[in-house]
Design a protein around this motif. Structure first.
Motif, PDB file in Angstrom:
ATOM      1  N   MET A   1      -5.311   1.966  -9.280  1.00 28.94           N
ATOM      2  CA  MET A   1      -5.064   1.020 -10.371  1.00 28.94           C
ATOM      3  C   MET A   1      -4.456  -0.265  -9.819  1.00 28.94           C
ATOM      4  O   MET A   1      -3.518  -0.228  -9.031  1.00 28.94           O
ATOM      5  N   HIS A   2      -5.037  -1.388 -10.204  1.00 28.23           N
ATOM      6  CA  HIS A   2      -4.564  -2.672  -9.673  1.00 28.23           C
ATOM      7  C   HIS A   2      -3.281  -3.096 -10.395  1.00 28.23           C
ATOM      8  O   HIS A   2      -3.219  -3.134 -11.616  1.00 28.23           O
ATOM      9  N   LYS A   3      -2.255  -3.411  -9.621  1.00 29.11           N
ATOM     10  CA  LYS A   3      -0.977  -3.815 -10.218  1.00 29.11           C
ATOM     11  C   LYS A   3      -1.000  -5.297 -10.594  1.00 29.11           C
ATOM     12  O   LYS A   3      -1.580  -6.118  -9.889  1.00 29.11           O
ATOM     13  N   GLU A   4      -0.312  -5.595 -11.679  1.00 26.85           N
ATOM     14  CA  GLU A   4      -0.140  -6.996 -12.088  1.00 26.85           C
ATOM     15  C   GLU A   4       0.789  -7.701 -11.098  1.00 26.85           C
ATOM     16  O   GLU A   4       1.648  -7.081 -10.486  1.00 26.85           O
ATOM     17  N   LYS A   5       0.604  -9.013 -10.961  1.00 31.75           N
ATOM     18  CA  LYS A   5       1.413  -9.769 -10.004  1.00 31.75           C
ATOM     19  C   LYS A   5       2.753 -10.191 -10.622  1.00 31.75           C
ATOM     20  O   LYS A   5       2.820 -10.493 -11.818  1.00 31.75           O
ATOM     21  N   LEU A   6       3.794 -10.200  -9.781  1.00 32.57           N
ATOM     22  CA  LEU A   6       5.123 -10.676 -10.190  1.00 32.57           C
ATOM     23  C   LEU A   6       5.678 -11.536  -9.059  1.00 32.57           C
ATOM     24  O   LEU A   6       5.702 -11.111  -7.904  1.00 32.57           O
ATOM     25  N   GLY A  34       1.939 -16.500 -14.636  1.00 41.00           N
ATOM     26  CA  GLY A  34       2.220 -15.064 -14.547  1.00 41.00           C
ATOM     27  C   GLY A  34       3.688 -14.729 -14.719  1.00 41.00           C
ATOM     28  O   GLY A  34       4.522 -15.585 -15.018  1.00 41.00           O
ATOM     29  N   LYS A  35       3.990 -13.480 -14.501  1.00 45.31           N
ATOM     30  CA  LYS A  35       5.359 -12.988 -14.682  1.00 45.31           C
ATOM     31  C   LYS A  35       6.210 -13.392 -13.484  1.00 45.31           C
ATOM     32  O   LYS A  35       5.739 -13.399 -12.346  1.00 45.31           O
ATOM     33  N   LYS A  36       7.489 -13.693 -13.753  1.00 50.29           N
ATOM     34  CA  LYS A  36       8.329 -14.226 -12.675  1.00 50.29           C
ATOM     35  C   LYS A  36       9.801 -13.949 -12.915  1.00 50.29           C
ATOM     36  O   LYS A  36      10.233 -13.712 -14.048  1.00 50.29           O
ATOM     37  N   ILE A  37      10.558 -14.000 -11.815  1.00 46.03           N
ATOM     38  CA  ILE A  37      12.014 -13.831 -11.828  1.00 46.03           C
ATOM     39  C   ILE A  37      12.591 -14.930 -10.944  1.00 46.03           C
ATOM     40  O   ILE A  37      12.040 -15.224  -9.883  1.00 46.03           O
ATOM     41  N   VAL A 171      11.642  -5.486  -3.893  1.00 50.20           N
ATOM     42  CA  VAL A 171      11.360  -4.110  -3.463  1.00 50.20           C
ATOM     43  C   VAL A 171      11.377  -3.175  -4.677  1.00 50.20           C
ATOM     44  O   VAL A 171      10.458  -2.370  -4.879  1.00 50.20           O
ATOM     45  N   GLY A 172      12.415  -3.294  -5.514  1.00 52.57           N
ATOM     46  CA  GLY A 172      12.506  -2.445  -6.703  1.00 52.57           C
ATOM     47  C   GLY A 172      11.332  -2.649  -7.650  1.00 52.57           C
ATOM     48  O   GLY A 172      10.699  -1.685  -8.093  1.00 52.57           O
ATOM     49  N   MET A 173      11.005  -3.929  -7.911  1.00 56.84           N
ATOM     50  CA  MET A 173       9.938  -4.236  -8.864  1.00 56.84           C
ATOM     51  C   MET A 173       8.553  -3.880  -8.313  1.00 56.84           C
ATOM     52  O   MET A 173       7.593  -3.765  -9.074  1.00 56.84           O
ATOM     53  N   SER A 174       8.454  -3.691  -6.992  1.00 57.58           N
ATOM     54  CA  SER A 174       7.150  -3.338  -6.397  1.00 57.58           C
ATOM     55  C   SER A 174       6.714  -1.923  -6.809  1.00 57.58           C
ATOM     56  O   SER A 174       5.568  -1.537  -6.605  1.00 57.58           O
ATOM     57  N   ASN A 175       7.633  -1.152  -7.411  1.00 57.61           N
ATOM     58  CA  ASN A 175       7.244   0.132  -8.010  1.00 57.61           C
ATOM     59  C   ASN A 175       6.288  -0.078  -9.182  1.00 57.61           C
ATOM     60  O   ASN A 175       5.517   0.821  -9.530  1.00 57.61           O
ATOM     61  N   LEU A 176       6.365  -1.255  -9.794  1.00 58.32           N
ATOM     62  CA  LEU A 176       5.573  -1.537 -11.004  1.00 58.32           C
ATOM     63  C   LEU A 176       4.566  -2.672 -10.817  1.00 58.32           C
ATOM     64  O   LEU A 176       3.566  -2.734 -11.531  1.00 58.32           O
ATOM     65  N   TYR A 177       4.850  -3.588  -9.892  1.00 57.55           N
ATOM     66  CA  TYR A 177       4.043  -4.811  -9.738  1.00 57.55           C
ATOM     67  C   TYR A 177       3.655  -5.041  -8.289  1.00 57.55           C
ATOM     68  O   TYR A 177       4.270  -4.486  -7.374  1.00 57.55           O
ATOM     69  N   GLU A 178       2.678  -5.922  -8.099  1.00 62.06           N
ATOM     70  CA  GLU A 178       2.404  -6.484  -6.768  1.00 62.06           C
ATOM     71  C   GLU A 178       3.339  -7.685  -6.621  1.00 62.06           C
ATOM     72  O   GLU A 178       3.142  -8.702  -7.279  1.00 62.06           O
ATOM     73  N   THR A 179       4.388  -7.524  -5.810  1.00 59.96           N
ATOM     74  CA  THR A 179       5.440  -8.541  -5.777  1.00 59.96           C
ATOM     75  C   THR A 179       5.292  -9.515  -4.609  1.00 59.96           C
ATOM     76  O   THR A 179       4.968  -9.115  -3.490  1.00 59.96           O
ATOM     77  N   SER A 180       5.544 -10.784  -4.907  1.00 59.97           N
ATOM     78  CA  SER A 180       5.604 -11.834  -3.882  1.00 59.97           C
ATOM     79  C   SER A 180       6.950 -12.535  -4.007  1.00 59.97           C
ATOM     80  O   SER A 180       7.419 -12.793  -5.118  1.00 59.97           O
TER      81      SER A 180
END
Length: 260
Positions: A1-6, A34-37, A171-180
């Motif tokens: 399953m392809h993860k959404e980007k964050l 897209g989604k961001k922090i 690292v934590g959010m990479s459980n749910l998203y493709e994080t950059s």
């Protein structure tokens, strides 16, 4: 399953201290798709306000010693003044931001750094990210804005390095998203020659990193920064970018991307 980007974007004190640069950066951040922090420091402002209050700032190897008085200033400056100023400016740009410390929704727990050679005082080393709680905010279309404060779960706030917060949140959010991660700083990227601002190394992987170390290109403050980057990549982060704030635009490709 392809993860959404964050995207996790980190800015430092040099941008925060310059009102024009801050506004320009926040425009770029708010238009980032897209989604961001956002993760921010604020050390320079904390030093200025501490001195106005007659509190001396003590640094060892570029790290702040955080005694009880300093922690009070940091909580006021990072969690209040700087964080809320950024949140208000993002609201003006139609980005529905929510300002957070690591204590909010129990998002970032740390352990107080053990005393070895130096007692850093109330400084935290990140231990856990409550990524599902942070995701509830993101799913509600809020944009989290973290300041550089965490907590120990027992009522104690802790001053924590903002670069580390950015990498650990990613690292934590990479459980749910493709994080950059985007580390915004004053240079255009990692430079081959510190005196030539255009000598950007555009891509660094493990092999190139080893070569740059051997050539003495990566030294001093960049060493821990890049060690931190590879540690994050080994723990699930997709890629890491370093450069000035214009790397957030489609038009600029003159920055450094780091992958495994």
């Amino acid at each position: 399953m392809h993860k959404e980007k964050l995207s996790i974007v980190k800015i430092g004190g040099n941008i925060i201290e310059d009102e024009t640069a801050l506004v320009a950066f926040l425009k770029l951040f708010s238009s980032l798709e897209g989604k961001k922090i956002l993760v921010h420091g604020g050390g320079r402002r904390a030093t200025i306000i501490a001195s106005k209050l007659g509190i001396e700032s003590r640094m060892v190897n570029g790290r702040r010693i955080t005694d009880a008085d300093t922690l009070e200033v940091i909580t006021m400056v990072y969690g209040g003044l700087v964080n809320k100023n950024i949140v208000a400016k993002l609201q003006a740009l139609n980005t529905d931001a929510i300002g957070l410390t690591g204590a909010d929704v129990n998002s970032i727990k740390s352990d107080k750094r053990p005393v070895k050679d130096i007692d850093f005082g109330f400084v935290g080393d990140v231990k856990a990210i409550a990524y599902n709680s942070v995701d509830k905010l993101i799913q509600a279309d809020f944009t989290p804005v973290f300041c550089a404060i965490t907590h120990d779960g027992n009522g104690q706030l802790l001053n924590t390095n903002a670069d580390t917060i950015a990498s650990q949140v990613a690292v934590g959010m990479s459980n749910l998203y493709e994080t950059s991660i985007y580390y915004c700083f004053e240079f255009n990227g990692v430079l081959r020659d510190i005196n030539d601002k255009n000598s950007v190394v555009k891509h660094i992987d493990s092999k190139v990193y080893k070569e740059l170390l051997e050539q003495g290109v990566i030294v001093d403050g960049m060493l821990p920064k890049l060690e931190n980057c590879f540690n994050a990549l080994r723990h699930g982060v997709h890629n890491i970018n370093m450069g000035n704030t214009s790397m957030l635009t489609q038009a600029n490709n003159n920055f450094t991307t780091i992958t495994l």
